[in-house]
Design a protein around this motif. Structure first.
Motif, mmCIF file in Angstrom:
data_model
loop_
_atom_site.group_PDB
_atom_site.id
_atom_site.type_symbol
_atom_site.label_atom_id
_atom_site.label_comp_id
_atom_site.label_asym_id
_atom_site.label_seq_id
_atom_site.Cartn_x
_atom_site.Cartn_y
_atom_site.Cartn_z
ATOM 1 N N GLU A 147 0.831 -1.212 0.000
ATOM 2 C CA GLU A 147 0.000 0.000 0.000
ATOM 3 C C GLU A 147 0.863 1.260 0.000
ATOM 4 O OE1 GLU A 147 -3.837 1.866 2.442
ATOM 5 O OE2 GLU A 147 -2.685 0.173 3.285
ATOM 6 N N ARG A 148 1.842 1.302 0.888
ATOM 7 C CA ARG A 148 2.726 2.464 0.943
ATOM 8 C C ARG A 148 3.631 2.534 -0.290
ATOM 9 N NH1 ARG A 148 2.242 0.986 6.398
ATOM 10 N NH2 ARG A 148 1.672 2.709 7.787
ATOM 11 N N LEU A 149 3.982 1.376 -0.825
ATOM 12 C CA LEU A 149 4.799 1.339 -2.032
ATOM 13 C C LEU A 149 4.068 1.986 -3.201
ATOM 14 C CD1 LEU A 149 7.399 0.444 -3.393
ATOM 15 C CD2 LEU A 149 6.400 -1.799 -3.752
ATOM 16 N N GLN A 150 2.772 1.724 -3.303
ATOM 17 C CA GLN A 150 1.983 2.340 -4.369
ATOM 18 C C GLN A 150 1.898 3.847 -4.170
ATOM 19 O OE1 GLN A 150 0.840 0.559 -7.092
ATOM 20 N NE2 GLN A 150 0.618 2.673 -7.824
ATOM 21 N N LEU A 151 1.781 4.271 -2.911
ATOM 22 C CA LEU A 151 1.782 5.711 -2.619
ATOM 23 C C LEU A 151 3.104 6.345 -3.058
ATOM 24 C CD1 LEU A 151 0.166 5.764 0.957
ATOM 25 C CD2 LEU A 151 -0.847 6.634 -1.166
ATOM 26 N N LEU A 152 4.205 5.626 -2.810
ATOM 27 C CA LEU A 152 5.527 6.136 -3.188
ATOM 28 C C LEU A 152 5.642 6.302 -4.700
ATOM 29 C CD1 LEU A 152 8.501 6.855 -2.611
ATOM 30 C CD2 LEU A 152 9.014 4.408 -2.633
ATOM 31 N N ILE A 153 5.236 5.270 -5.443
ATOM 32 C CA ILE A 153 5.320 5.337 -6.906
ATOM 33 C C ILE A 153 4.457 6.470 -7.445
ATOM 34 C CG2 ILE A 153 4.892 4.093 -9.050
ATOM 35 C CD1 ILE A 153 7.335 3.173 -7.454
ATOM 36 N N ASN A 154 3.259 6.604 -6.898
ATOM 37 C CA ASN A 154 2.377 7.694 -7.339
ATOM 38 C C ASN A 154 3.011 9.057 -7.059
ATOM 39 O OD1 ASN A 154 0.501 5.803 -8.116
ATOM 40 N ND2 ASN A 154 -0.713 5.960 -6.238
ATOM 41 N N TYR A 155 3.639 9.180 -5.901
ATOM 42 C CA TYR A 155 4.279 10.451 -5.553
ATOM 43 C C TYR A 155 5.442 10.752 -6.499
ATOM 44 C CZ TYR A 155 6.432 14.100 -2.727
ATOM 45 O OH TYR A 155 6.950 15.291 -2.300
ATOM 46 N N LEU A 156 6.270 9.726 -6.767
ATOM 47 C CA LEU A 156 7.435 9.928 -7.635
ATOM 48 C C LEU A 156 7.023 10.284 -9.059
ATOM 49 C CD1 LEU A 156 9.753 6.995 -6.446
ATOM 50 C CD2 LEU A 156 9.933 9.425 -5.878
ATOM 51 N N ASN A 157 5.871 9.772 -9.491
ATOM 52 C CA ASN A 157 5.400 10.058 -10.853
ATOM 53 C C ASN A 157 5.158 11.545 -11.081
ATOM 54 O OD1 ASN A 157 5.461 7.443 -11.819
ATOM 55 N ND2 ASN A 157 3.338 7.002 -11.246
ATOM 56 N N PHE A 158 4.819 12.272 -10.012
ATOM 57 C CA PHE A 158 4.492 13.686 -10.149
ATOM 58 C C PHE A 158 5.666 14.608 -9.808
ATOM 59 C CE2 PHE A 158 0.310 11.725 -9.705
ATOM 60 C CZ PHE A 158 -0.376 12.331 -10.730
ATOM 61 N N GLN A 159 6.829 14.018 -9.494
ATOM 62 C CA GLN A 159 7.999 14.828 -9.167
ATOM 63 C C GLN A 159 8.816 15.092 -10.427
ATOM 64 O OE1 GLN A 159 8.098 16.030 -5.944
ATOM 65 N NE2 GLN A 159 6.165 14.889 -5.991
ATOM 66 N N LYS A 160 9.301 16.289 -10.575
ATOM 67 C CA LYS A 160 10.099 16.658 -11.747
ATOM 68 C C LYS A 160 11.559 16.288 -11.528
ATOM 69 C CE LYS A 160 7.005 20.423 -13.094
ATOM 70 N NZ LYS A 160 6.892 21.885 -13.362
ATOM 71 N N ILE A 161 11.784 15.011 -11.256
ATOM 72 C CA ILE A 161 13.136 14.513 -11.036
ATOM 73 C C ILE A 161 13.308 13.204 -11.804
ATOM 74 C CG2 ILE A 161 13.359 15.570 -8.759
ATOM 75 C CD1 ILE A 161 12.843 12.862 -7.500
ATOM 76 N N ILE A 162 14.575 12.825 -12.001
ATOM 77 C CA ILE A 162 14.875 11.536 -12.612
ATOM 78 C C ILE A 162 14.995 10.508 -11.489
ATOM 79 C CG2 ILE A 162 16.565 10.209 -13.933
ATOM 80 C CD1 ILE A 162 17.379 12.831 -15.300
ATOM 81 N N VAL A 163 14.162 9.474 -11.543
ATOM 82 C CA VAL A 163 14.183 8.411 -10.538
ATOM 83 C C VAL A 163 14.734 7.147 -11.203
ATOM 84 C CG1 VAL A 163 12.875 7.072 -8.862
ATOM 85 C CG2 VAL A 163 12.187 9.424 -9.393
#
Length: 328
Positions: free
Chosen positions: A276-292
């Motif tokens: 559950e938290r992992l999905q929250l993390l991926i969703n958050y990273l998707n909206f960040q203007k950074i290279i992951v």
């Protein structure tokens, strides 16, 4: 540095000992030489006196002048020995000074990371990478079997390892030409083992940047870590104290996100985080203007926002070589 300083101190004291020993020998030799010279001059003066070419007062004057020379000559000997010792100190001091380095280039923002014909091997083993090429301009998911070279690739990007051939280029500039302090201020690397300081949870996350506290609390709420908000003043140990392994990994990710890097590398950094938290993390990273850049065995993390690279035996392979792992 501790071992080097210990070596320098030991070497210095050993040199001082040898110089003191040499100084004593030189002083004995010098004093013996002076006494011989005095005896020779007195003998010559007595011979001249017997020939009545010099008075007894003149002989005594010559003796006094010669005796007055002993102390200055001894001081000259000590001065020469001290000069040598000070020279040793200066040489050791120069060894402790940082080497003069060429002026390195600084960067304002990491926009691209490119590996050009990179080759690398551990020792004299078969090269793990041979003319490896990869350009990273957006978020990337790296998949591969154990031992395929994923972690080594990340260490090359972080300059923890240097390629034997080829070059790693950041924004078109060779990584070796960059100022590493400037480079590391724009890129963050996390692996599966969190690193903590023996300070409070708050200090571990924001250090002395109190202006980030509101953002920190917001992220804790977002990742459903509300219990930690009330424990920000609790002290941690190097293993994370009261934090679970999953909480510890999330705290490290939040700390990295608060520093707003241009590139965030996650090397199995969420292996203990629940789905559950992992999905929250991926969703958050998707909206960040950074290279992951993500290395993980959790294939269900794949989404359309990330590029995908499959590495096998140090090479990028396609689906036909590796199996139909990713239908997208």
């Amino acid at each position: 540095m501790k071992n080097k300083l210990g070596y320098l101190y030991d070497t210095y004291f050993m040199n001082v000992y040898h110089h003191d020993e040499m100084t004593n020998i030189h002083q004995v030799q010098l004093e013996a030489l002076i006494q011989i010279m005095i005896m020779a001059v007195l003998l010559l003066a007595i011979i001249i006196y017997k020939k009545q070419q010099m008075t007894l007062g003149t002989v005594m004057l010559v003796y006094l002048l010669l005796s007055y020379m002993i102390n200055p000559l001894m001081k000259i000997s000590v001065f020469i020995a001290m000069h040598d010792e000070l020279q040793i100190i200066f040489e050791r001091y120069k060894e402790m000074l940082p080497e003069k380095r060429d002026r390195k280039k600084k960067i304002k923002k990491i926009k691209s990371i490119e590996l050009k014909h990179v080759s690398f091997s551990y020792g004299y083993t078969r090269p793990l990478f041979d003319h490896f090429q990869l350009k990273i301009e957006r978020s990337l998911f790296i998949q591969g079997k154990t031992g395929s070279g994923k972690s080594t690739l990340l260490k090359l990007i972080m300059n923890q390892l240097q390629p034997t051939k080829g070059e790693i280029v950041i924004n078109g500039i060779n990584l070796q030409e960059l100022d590493l302090n400037s480079y590391y201020s724009h890129i963050k690397y996390l692996n599966k083992t969190p690193v903590f300081y023996k300070e409070s949870l708050r200090t571990n996350m924001i250090f002395d940047r109190l202006f980030l506290e509101d953002k920190m609390i917001e992220l804790l709420h977002y990742f459903m870590l509300d219990d930690l908000v009330n424990g920000l003043d609790l002290k941690l140990d190097e293993q994370g104290g009261f934090l679970s392994s999953g909480q510890g990994q999330l705290v490290m990710i939040i700390r990295a996100l608060l520093s707003e890097p241009d590139v965030l590398i996650l090397d199995e950094a969420f292996s203990n985080i629940d789905q559950e938290r992992l999905q929250l993390l991926i969703n958050y990273l998707n909206f960040q203007k950074i290279i992951v850049i993500i290395v993980s065995h959790q294939i269900n993390m794949m989404n359309c926002q990330f590029d995908c690279v499959i590495i096998d035996s140090g090479k990028i392979v396609g689906e036909e070589d590796y199996g139909n792992r990713f239908s997208t």
